[in-house]
Write a protein that holds these residues in place. Sequence first.
Motif, mmCIF file in Angstrom:
data_model
loop_
_atom_site.group_PDB
_atom_site.id
_atom_site.type_symbol
_atom_site.label_atom_id
_atom_site.label_comp_id
_atom_site.label_asym_id
_atom_site.label_seq_id
_atom_site.Cartn_x
_atom_site.Cartn_y
_atom_site.Cartn_z
ATOM 1 N N TYR A 140 0.791 -1.252 0.066
ATOM 2 C CA TYR A 140 0.176 -0.067 0.013
ATOM 3 C C TYR A 140 0.846 1.317 0.022
ATOM 4 C CZ TYR A 140 -3.851 -3.137 1.394
ATOM 5 O OH TYR A 140 -4.550 -4.274 1.373
ATOM 6 N N ASN A 141 0.388 2.145 -0.811
ATOM 7 C CA ASN A 141 1.207 3.663 -0.636
ATOM 8 C C ASN A 141 0.601 4.275 0.184
ATOM 9 O OD1 ASN A 141 2.768 5.719 -1.941
ATOM 10 N ND2 ASN A 141 0.905 6.818 -2.366
ATOM 11 N N CYS A 142 1.695 4.673 1.268
ATOM 12 C CA CYS A 142 1.375 5.213 2.716
ATOM 13 C C CYS A 142 2.085 6.506 2.814
ATOM 14 C CB CYS A 142 2.051 4.252 3.923
ATOM 15 S SG CYS A 142 1.130 2.636 3.832
ATOM 16 N N GLN A 143 1.443 7.635 3.454
ATOM 17 C CA GLN A 143 2.050 9.038 3.530
ATOM 18 C C GLN A 143 2.294 9.011 5.108
ATOM 19 O OE1 GLN A 143 -0.505 11.743 1.765
ATOM 20 N NE2 GLN A 143 0.770 13.417 2.074
ATOM 21 N N LYS A 144 3.214 10.012 5.382
ATOM 22 C CA LYS A 144 3.709 9.925 6.647
ATOM 23 C C LYS A 144 2.789 11.114 7.375
ATOM 24 C CE LYS A 144 7.829 11.755 9.145
ATOM 25 N NZ LYS A 144 9.197 12.127 9.021
ATOM 26 N N ALA A 145 2.503 11.224 8.660
ATOM 27 C CA ALA A 145 1.908 12.009 9.640
ATOM 28 C C ALA A 145 2.569 11.951 10.906
ATOM 29 C CB ALA A 145 0.539 11.637 9.568
ATOM 30 N N THR A 146 2.661 12.886 11.427
ATOM 31 C CA THR A 146 3.125 13.268 13.236
ATOM 32 C C THR A 146 2.356 13.834 13.941
ATOM 33 O OG1 THR A 146 4.116 15.110 12.249
ATOM 34 C CG2 THR A 146 5.203 13.083 12.297
ATOM 35 N N THR A 147 2.350 13.617 15.230
ATOM 36 C CA THR A 147 1.532 13.992 16.241
ATOM 37 C C THR A 147 2.138 14.090 17.568
ATOM 38 O OG1 THR A 147 -0.845 14.020 17.229
ATOM 39 C CG2 THR A 147 0.242 12.106 16.866
ATOM 40 N N ASP A 148 1.611 14.891 18.599
ATOM 41 C CA ASP A 148 2.000 14.881 19.957
ATOM 42 C C ASP A 148 0.626 14.413 20.648
ATOM 43 O OD1 ASP A 148 4.345 15.982 19.272
ATOM 44 O OD2 ASP A 148 4.039 17.655 20.040
ATOM 45 N N PHE A 149 0.884 13.111 21.170
ATOM 46 C CA PHE A 149 -0.586 12.545 21.723
ATOM 47 C C PHE A 149 -0.038 11.909 23.114
ATOM 48 C CE2 PHE A 149 -4.146 9.661 21.746
ATOM 49 C CZ PHE A 149 -4.950 10.353 21.947
ATOM 50 N N LYS A 150 -0.719 12.282 24.082
ATOM 51 C CA LYS A 150 -0.650 11.579 25.467
ATOM 52 C C LYS A 150 0.758 11.413 26.082
ATOM 53 C CE LYS A 150 -4.962 10.586 25.761
ATOM 54 N NZ LYS A 150 -5.849 11.139 26.832
ATOM 55 N N GLY A 151 1.424 12.679 25.590
ATOM 56 C CA GLY A 151 2.835 12.722 26.143
ATOM 57 C C GLY A 151 3.822 12.182 25.346
ATOM 58 N N ARG A 152 3.541 11.706 24.007
ATOM 59 C CA ARG A 152 4.333 11.203 23.385
ATOM 60 C C ARG A 152 4.437 11.734 21.784
ATOM 61 N NH1 ARG A 152 6.935 6.503 25.416
ATOM 62 N NH2 ARG A 152 5.668 5.415 27.001
ATOM 63 N N LYS A 153 5.531 11.651 20.976
ATOM 64 C CA LYS A 153 5.438 12.172 19.952
ATOM 65 C C LYS A 153 5.709 10.986 18.800
ATOM 66 C CE LYS A 153 8.455 16.433 20.804
ATOM 67 N NZ LYS A 153 7.476 17.300 20.479
#
Length: 299
Positions: A140-153
Amino acid sequence: MKRTMITIVASAFVFCLAAQEKPIAKVHYNFMHVNDTTQRDKHLRDEVVTYLGQNSSYYTSYSSERLNQDLKRQTDKAGFDGNIVLSKSTTSIDRNYIFYPSQEKAIELASFGGDSFLIDSKFEVPIWEIHDESKDIGGYNCQKATTDFKGRKYTAWFTTDLPFSSGPWKLQGLPGLILTATDSREEVKFEYAGFDKIGGETQIVIEAPSTAIKSTSTEVKKLEEAFKSNPQAYLQSKQGRSGTTGKVMFGGAVVVKGGPGSTSKATNISNLNIKSVNIKSDDSYKPSKVTNNPIELTQ
């Protein structure tokens, strides 16, 4: 680099049960959690799965289903001699989640000591930043995403080839299915392990188990601490109470973990000429019993 910001405001809700539905697909992950930072090589692991419906999703352990499959494989063999050997190389997660995104509702299920508890939960969606980077995962062709959530990156990779706004654990809200996710310290990992469509004839449903006990997070925490400190006393205190779930019993019947997404009903093996059941732990899997590094570092 072009970046897109996705912001969804989470909201609390008054507990209620939404109508059940059958899942149309499921995605498997290999889950790893460094629960003890003083023994990073002795981390927890499990095979987990997210069942995907049109209007809901359910995240849970798949270990009980694997046990069922192994049990059936052995008892179905020609020349079965009545002796069952089961291998244990995972630790089932003790928190499961049902999500109803369109209603902004969530249900948390805690399981220990043969009991399941329903807890009022807040529907939360991470604030994602979508990047241009892409790669192939499982075809599958996947794209990157990032987040800060519940104290973790977290860094996640999602695919719009599978149009489900879901993923493992509480990671959701992207315009496609999350196939992998890892925190920046590599202490929490969800690695893609397969995607399956589910036929309309399935008996699986996404709903809270009818035997689960409605409770609060505070009360469940107290009960869980009591169970961990003295499992025998906890089990004795609830003897005679009906409606236990998630038990595995041998010597007549096997009752495999029930509840949302479960493909297995109570499996009676009293007529299968079972002589013995031996559950062996994988010598290479010895996770620390100490948890000083929870998945959620902040509430």
